[in-house]
Design an enzyme around this catalytic site. Structure first.
Site, PDB file in Angstrom:
ATOM      1  N   LYS A  85       0.935  -1.039   0.062  1.00  0.00           N
ATOM      2  CA  LYS A  85       0.072   0.136   0.076  1.00  0.00           C
ATOM      3  C   LYS A  85       0.825   1.130  -0.097  1.00  0.00           C
ATOM      4  CE  LYS A  85      -3.889   0.163   2.439  1.00  0.00           C
ATOM      5  NZ  LYS A  85      -4.343   0.340   3.767  1.00  0.00           N
TER       6      LYS A  85
HETATM    7  C1  E4P Z   1      -7.695   0.766   4.289  1.00  0.00           C
HETATM    8  O1  E4P Z   1      -6.988   0.599   3.418  1.00  0.00           O
HETATM    9  C2  E4P Z   1      -7.330   2.179   5.136  1.00  0.00           C
HETATM   10  O2  E4P Z   1      -6.345   2.276   5.550  1.00  0.00           O
HETATM   11  C3  E4P Z   1      -8.629   2.044   6.158  1.00  0.00           C
HETATM   12  O3  E4P Z   1      -9.815   1.721   5.757  1.00  0.00           O
HETATM   13  C4  E4P Z   1      -8.881   3.458   6.915  1.00  0.00           C
HETATM   14  O4  E4P Z   1      -9.693   3.502   7.951  1.00  0.00           O
HETATM   15  P1  E4P Z   1      -9.981   4.486   8.860  1.00  0.00           P
HETATM   16  O5  E4P Z   1     -10.261   5.643   8.195  1.00  0.00           O
HETATM   17  O6  E4P Z   1     -11.223   4.114   9.781  1.00  0.00           O
HETATM   18  O7  E4P Z   1      -8.596   4.659   9.584  1.00  0.00           O
END
Ligand code: E4P
Length: 220
Positions: A85
């Site tokens: 990522k």
């Molecule tokens: C996933 O790829 C993201 O990092 C995650 O869904 C972010 O979630 P949050 O906004 O609850 O931290």
């Protein structure tokens, strides 16, 4: 369509794999930070072991393009099931381009706008993680952004992320996302409505009344 789990908690992953049609697991540094072990590699390896051949998305933390590329290359060596990522910043975009060119599977993340998603797709990202709840909280129309990206890009999958309720998940799919990542707790809550429980309870008591509490397996 794909359902991914947005957690690094092994117990939650185990429970969800047993019940839900799971296509993979996503993490980020904050999600990993909530788990007990301070040993990054052992946490990642435990998740990989738990999910078998399913993909695991792990985020880089480097600030420069070169740092992100270095981290992405190292992460990709841990398993062929790793998706790296990378946040869609200026440096991140360069890292997405370079990692993709090197054959690393990339998930572009921290997407709040259509232009980020489109550029990340051109740079070679396979998934585009759009932060629905965070966008809603900042007054950004995430459904429109998902619609614009998914109607435009052909070679990447829009992954709805950052959800706080099932309504947002449905809206993301309806807007054109082909994948979502959610905390298993959200799915559990969505399926525990009193309406569902009351309907299922009524069917069971009608059955018991008619067939004396015997199971279908006993009767078939
Ligand atoms: C996933 O790829 C993201 O990092 C995650 O869904 C972010 O979630 P949050 O906004 O609850 O931290």
């Amino acid at each position: 369509m794909e359902l991914l789990l947005d957690t690094a908690n092994l117990e939650k992953i185990r429970g969800a794999l047993d019940k839900y049609p799971v296509s993979g697991v996503t993490t980020n540094p904050s999600i990993l930070g909530k788990e007990g072990s301070a040993d990054f590699i052992s946490t990642i390896n435990s998740i990989l072991e738990e999910i078998g051949t399913l993909p695991l998305h792990v985020q880089v933390v480097g600030k420069t393009k070169d740092e992100m590329v270095g981290e992405g290359l190292s992460l990709s060596k841990l398993s062929r099931n790793i998706y790296v990522k990378v946040p869609v910043t200026k440096d991140g975009l360069g890292a997405i381009k370079e990692l993709s060119k090197a054959g690393v599977k990339v998930t572009a993340t921290a997407i709040y706008s259509s232009i980020q998603g489109i550029l990340a797709s051109i740079a070679g990202a396979r998934y585009l993680a759009v932060y629905c709840n965070r966008m809603e909280g900042s007054g950004i129309d995430y459904e429109n952004v998902i619609d614009e990206i998914s109607s435009t890009v052909k070679d990447s999958v829009v992954l709805g992320a950052s959800f706080k309720n099932a309504g947002q998940v449905v809206k993301a799919f309806y807007a054109g996302a082909r994948a979502v990542t959610v905390d298993p707790g959200l799915l559990d809550s969505a399926l525990s409505s009193p309406l569902i429980e009351s309907a299922v309870g009524a069917f069971r008591s009608d059955w018991d009344e008619k067939y004396g509490g015997r199971s279908i397996s006993e009767l078939v």
